[in-house]
Design an enzyme around this catalytic site. Structure first.
Site, PDB file in Angstrom:
ATOM      1  N   GLY A 214      71.155  73.113   7.618  1.00 35.34           N
ATOM      2  CA  GLY A 214      70.388  73.553   8.690  1.00 35.34           C
ATOM      3  C   GLY A 214      69.466  73.028   9.910  1.00 35.34           C
ATOM      4  O   GLY A 214      69.792  72.108   9.528  1.00 35.34           O
ATOM      5  N   ASP A 241      73.651  68.549  20.183  1.00 30.49           N
ATOM      6  CA  ASP A 241      73.475  68.237  21.910  1.00 30.49           C
ATOM      7  C   ASP A 241      73.345  69.569  22.013  1.00 30.49           C
ATOM      8  O   ASP A 241      72.748  70.468  22.545  1.00 30.49           O
ATOM      9  CB  ASP A 241      74.596  67.528  22.438  1.00 30.49           C
ATOM     10  CG  ASP A 241      74.496  65.552  22.079  1.00 30.49           C
ATOM     11  OD1 ASP A 241      73.576  65.782  22.240  1.00 30.49           O
ATOM     12  OD2 ASP A 241      75.069  65.693  23.061  1.00 30.49           O
TER      13      ASP A 241
HETATM   14  O1  RIB Z   1      75.993  63.254  20.664  1.00 26.35           O
HETATM   15  C1  RIB Z   1      77.722  63.417  21.189  1.00 26.35           C
HETATM   16  C2  RIB Z   1      77.561  62.683  22.079  1.00 26.35           C
HETATM   17  O2  RIB Z   1      77.493  60.811  21.936  1.00 26.35           O
HETATM   18  C3  RIB Z   1      78.927  62.152  22.546  1.00 26.35           C
HETATM   19  O3  RIB Z   1      79.350  63.287  23.577  1.00 26.35           O
HETATM   20  C4  RIB Z   1      78.692  60.766  23.119  1.00 26.35           C
HETATM   21  O4  RIB Z   1      78.804  60.832  24.668  1.00 26.35           O
HETATM   22  C5  RIB Z   1      77.476  59.857  22.618  1.00 26.35           C
HETATM   23  O5  RIB Z   1      76.735  59.495  23.981  1.00 26.35           O
END
Ligand code: RIB
Length: 294
Positions: A214, A241
């Site tokens: 986490g 992301d």
């Molecule tokens: O965080 C993942 C990303 O890191 C991937 O999509 C790749 O493009 C790298 O930059």
């Protein structure tokens, strides 16, 4: 605040799956190969838009087919591209990903992403006090520093995801509003200090993601640990992301850091259940349903 502006990388991910990650000097046989949209900036923009954010992507693609596919992908995900430039003499950035043993290794070639640069006048046209800015480290560090300084002087909040890892100045860390390293990036930034000590230095600012354990942050009184959800892992690429995009959406909506982190942990946990950086990113309704079960 009602707007999220992502200033960052836009890439095509070239993904190979294999049973064995090659060692230095070794050749192995792979199983599958696919190209899917990626780049940390683009992934965070798509994650935020799927979760209901009003998102503008600021970045660069090359004048090639990958650039066209990426533009189309932003359109499908309702990410604004008015500030996505095509660089005539460049190719689109690529990330070369090996998926093996339930984890990934990635080599990024920046290409057009090297051209993400602004004058202050351009930043003025781009950013206002209704904006939260999302930054990562796949574009020139000078741009990250310039944008952070510009925003700091105008009280525009900045969420910096310091990935991929690199040394950052303490001035930069002071200027941004939130920093979201994973454990490795945290160690690269702050050395081998116990994580609790580092968190206490940055109350309500430093949020450390710890994968299946986490996330944690210091709320000014206690260290908060927010556990990850149980997920059926297909591909962990893009989980960080998704966390950052979701955190931005929730903060822009006026939630506090704990509420935002709880929302983001669920979104990020769900994202690993699909293939590709963006393949498993959930929409808002899915996250709300899952949150009810947590
Ligand atoms: O965080 C993942 C990303 O890191 C991937 O999509 C790749 O493009 C790298 O930059």
């Amino acid at each position: 605040m009602n707007r999220i502006v992502v200033i960052g990388s836009v890439s095509m991910d070239l993904v190979v799956t294999t049973n064995k990650r090659p060692q230095a000097g070794e050749t192995v046989i792979g199983n599958t190969f696919q190209t899917v949209p990626g780049g940390k900036g683009a992934n965070q923009a798509v994650a935020a838009a799927r979760l209901g954010g009003q998102v503008e992507m600021v970045g660069c693609v090359g004048s090639d087919e990958f650039g066209n596919i990426i533009r189309q992908n932003f359109k499908q995900n309702q990410v604004g591209t008015r500030h996505l430039r095509t660089i005539g003499e460049e190719v689109t950035g690529t990330a070369h990903i090996v998926l093996a043993d339930g984890d990934n290794s990635i080599v990024v070639v920046q290409s057009a992403n090297k051209h993400v640069r602004f004058t202050d006048v351009e930043l003025e046209q781009l950013l206002d006090d209704q904006t939260l800015v999302l930054l990562q480290l796949e574009i020139p560090i000078e741009t990250v520093e310039q944008v952070s300084t510009y925003c700091h002087q105008r009280n525009i909040p900045v969420l910096l995801n310091p990935a991929p890892s690199q040394a950052l100045t303490s001035e930069l860390l002071e200027k941004v509003t939130y920093v979201t390293p994973n454990e490795h990036e945290c160690r690269d930034l702050f050395g081998d200090l116990p994580i609790e000590d580092v968190l206490r230095r940055y109350p309500n600012k430093l949020i450390v993601t710890e994968g299946v354990r986490g996330v944690c942050f210091f709320d000014g009184k206690t260290i908060q640990h927010i556990p990850a959800i149980l997920a059926n892992v297909v591909d962990t690429t893009g989980a960080g992301d998704t966390f950052n995009g979701a955190l931005a959406v929730s903060l822009v909506e006026g939630n506090n850091l704990e509420e935002a982190a709880r929302f983001a942990v669920v979104a990020s946990g769900m994202s690993v259940e699909g293939f590709g950086a963006q393949g498993g990113m959930p929409n808002r309704a899915d996250v709300m349903r899952r949150l009810e079960r947590v």
